[in-house]
Design a protein around this motif. Structure first.
Motif, short mmCIF file in Angstrom:
data_model
loop_
_atom_site.label_atom_id
_atom_site.label_comp_id
_atom_site.label_asym_id
_atom_site.label_seq_id
_atom_site.Cartn_x
_atom_site.Cartn_y
_atom_site.Cartn_z
N ALA A 1 0.82 -1.21 0.00
CA ALA A 1 0.00 0.00 0.00
C ALA A 1 0.85 1.26 0.00
CB ALA A 1 -0.94 0.00 1.20
N VAL A 2 1.93 1.28 0.79
CA VAL A 2 2.73 2.50 0.89
C VAL A 2 3.56 2.74 -0.36
CG1 VAL A 2 2.83 2.38 3.40
CG2 VAL A 2 4.68 1.38 2.06
N GLN A 3 3.63 1.76 -1.26
CA GLN A 3 4.37 1.96 -2.49
C GLN A 3 3.58 2.76 -3.52
OE1 GLN A 3 6.37 -1.49 -4.09
NE2 GLN A 3 6.75 -2.33 -2.05
N VAL A 4 2.26 2.84 -3.37
CA VAL A 4 1.46 3.58 -4.35
C VAL A 4 0.60 4.67 -3.71
CG1 VAL A 4 1.40 1.66 -5.99
CG2 VAL A 4 -0.40 1.88 -4.29
N LEU A 5 0.45 4.65 -2.41
CA LEU A 5 -0.35 5.67 -1.73
C LEU A 5 0.57 6.63 -0.99
CD1 LEU A 5 -3.19 3.45 -0.22
CD2 LEU A 5 -3.43 5.08 -2.11
N ASP B 1 1.25 9.49 5.36
CA ASP B 1 2.23 9.77 6.42
C ASP B 1 2.22 8.66 7.46
OD1 ASP B 1 3.16 12.14 5.35
OD2 ASP B 1 1.64 13.36 6.35
N ARG B 2 1.03 8.07 7.67
CA ARG B 2 0.90 6.97 8.62
C ARG B 2 -0.13 5.98 8.08
NH1 ARG B 2 -0.26 9.96 14.27
NH2 ARG B 2 -2.23 10.30 13.19
N ILE B 3 0.11 4.73 8.36
CA ILE B 3 -0.83 3.70 7.91
C ILE B 3 -0.86 2.61 8.97
CG2 ILE B 3 0.94 2.50 6.55
CD1 ILE B 3 -1.32 1.81 4.54
N LYS C 1 2.93 1.60 10.28
CA LYS C 1 4.05 2.26 9.62
C LYS C 1 3.81 3.76 9.71
CE LYS C 1 5.73 -1.29 6.51
NZ LYS C 1 7.06 -1.29 7.13
N THR C 2 4.83 4.49 10.15
CA THR C 2 4.72 5.93 10.24
C THR C 2 5.97 6.57 9.65
OG1 THR C 2 4.46 7.82 11.74
CG2 THR C 2 5.60 5.88 12.62
N PHE C 3 5.76 7.63 8.87
CA PHE C 3 6.86 8.31 8.22
C PHE C 3 7.00 9.74 8.73
CE2 PHE C 3 4.98 5.18 5.31
CZ PHE C 3 6.07 4.33 5.17
N VAL C 4 6.42 10.01 9.87
CA VAL C 4 6.53 11.31 10.52
C VAL C 4 6.99 11.09 11.95
CG1 VAL C 4 4.77 12.41 9.08
CG2 VAL C 4 4.08 11.22 11.14
N GLY C 5 7.18 12.17 12.69
CA GLY C 5 7.67 12.07 14.05
C GLY C 5 6.73 11.31 14.97
N ALA C 6 7.26 10.97 16.12
CA ALA C 6 6.48 10.21 17.10
C ALA C 6 5.22 10.96 17.51
CB ALA C 6 7.34 9.91 18.33
N ALA C 7 4.17 10.22 17.80
CA ALA C 7 2.91 10.79 18.24
C ALA C 7 2.34 9.91 19.34
CB ALA C 7 1.92 10.88 17.08
N SER D 1 -2.79 11.67 6.50
CA SER D 1 -1.76 12.64 6.16
C SER D 1 -1.80 13.73 7.22
CB SER D 1 -2.02 13.26 4.78
OG SER D 1 -1.15 14.35 4.55
N VAL D 2 -0.66 14.02 7.82
CA VAL D 2 -0.61 15.07 8.83
C VAL D 2 -0.22 16.41 8.21
CG1 VAL D 2 -0.01 13.42 10.62
CG2 VAL D 2 1.81 14.63 9.44
#
Length: 311
Positions: free
Chosen positions: A169-173, A176-178, A196-202, A264-265
């Motif tokens: 999913a993250v290869q085509v969408l 920021d987080r899934i 999976k998260t591609f932004v800072g900790a939350a 998306s954040v």
């Protein structure tokens, strides 16, 4: 005589790239100081190192955030032979004889396009005027669905199958987080199984308000700006940092047992109808995987005179 090898990124997809593997040491990462550059957010700046002595190939993790995976397991290092594949973050690589394919790049730093496409990588969105169908975009998604369907007839366990669905999913969408959440039978609450998260900790890597709403309604929905949506249950302050989100219930037919969630954040209105449609298809595949797993449970889990199931 030295073996001539090549490295294939994301084999079998429309984003496939073949690179000649030269003897020596090369690194894989998302910055230009690497010999193999792939600007995907799941990769670290310097993610992994390849050592090729002309005969043997060894790959090693360079303390990356999202890891090096071989044969379904996270490893620190492993030796590769022709035909082996490994994964750095969410990017798959295949080692094969260069004579089998014609390399598209050779020599120097080799930059691979992001699997999510140039427009998504630049954060651009098409305006609301009529547009032509992006053939490449739909080819990417078709390949994703084909690969996801292949997982359902493979030998992977449930956990690995669900994780690989998220990796695809993250290869085509552009998210920021899934998260893929499943129902905990003890607390009867949705809890993350794959994240999976591609932004800072939350404090929480997903919106509980969105998840609760989708579970309650039982229907897939996208939200243009969660931070301003007062129709959702709970305190809006909990989601002050979240813009767009979408979520789909996972329902094998006997009720909602999970939720597929992404957000998306950084951008509102980040997800369109086609994104939600793709998410629905992936949620259906996750439901099939979970249903298949339940059918394959060992006999001692089945109902018996000494171990009756609750009615």
């Amino acid at each position: 005589m030295r073996d001539v090898l090549s490295l294939v990124m994301n084999p079998g997809t429309s984003e496939e790239q073949t690179l000649l593997l030269s003897p020596g040491t090369s690194t894989i990462g998302r910055t230009k100081e690497n010999q193999i550059v792939c600007m995907h957010k799941s990769l670290s700046r310097k993610h992994a190192q390849l050592d090729y002595d002309g005969t043997k190939v060894r790959v090693a993790d360079l303390q990356s955030k999202n890891g090096l995976y071989f044969d379904g397991k996270r490893v620190a290092t492993c030796e590769l032979v022709e035909g082996d594949s490994f994964r750095c973050g969410d990017i798959t690589f295949l080692l094969e004889g260069a004579t089998m394919r014609q390399p598209k790049h050779s020599g120097g730093a080799q930059t691979l396009p992001s699997p999510i496409g140039l427009e998504a990588a630049l954060g651009k969105r098409v305006n609301r005027e009529p547009v032509f169908v992006d053939d490449q975009r739909y080819k990417d998604r078709l390949f994703l669905l084909i690969r996801a369907s292949e997982l359902l007839v493979g030998e992977l366990g449930l956990d690995r199958t669900l994780e690989e669905i998220i990796v695809l999913a993250v290869q085509v969408l552009e998210v920021d987080r899934i998260a893929l959440l499943t129902l905990d039978e003890q607390s009867l609450q949705m809890k993350p199984k794959v994240l999976k998260t591609f932004v800072g900790a939350a404090p929480r890597p997903y919106s509980k308000r969105v998840v609760d709403w989708v579970v309650d309604k039982g229907s897939p929905t996208s939200f243009s700006d969660v931070s301003r949506d007062t129709s959702l249950p709970g305190d809006p302050k909990e989601d002050a940092a979240i813009k767009a989100a979408m979520a789909v219930p996972i329902n094998p037919g006997g009720g909602t047992v999970g939720v597929l969630y992404a957000d998306s954040v950084s951008r509102a209105d980040a997800f369109g109808p086609d994104d939600l449609a793709l998410f629905r298809a992936l949620a259906n595949m996750a439901a099939i995987a979970m249903d298949n797993h339940a059918l394959r449970r060992p006999a001692d889990d089945a109902e018996s005179p000494t171990n009756p199931k609750p009615r």
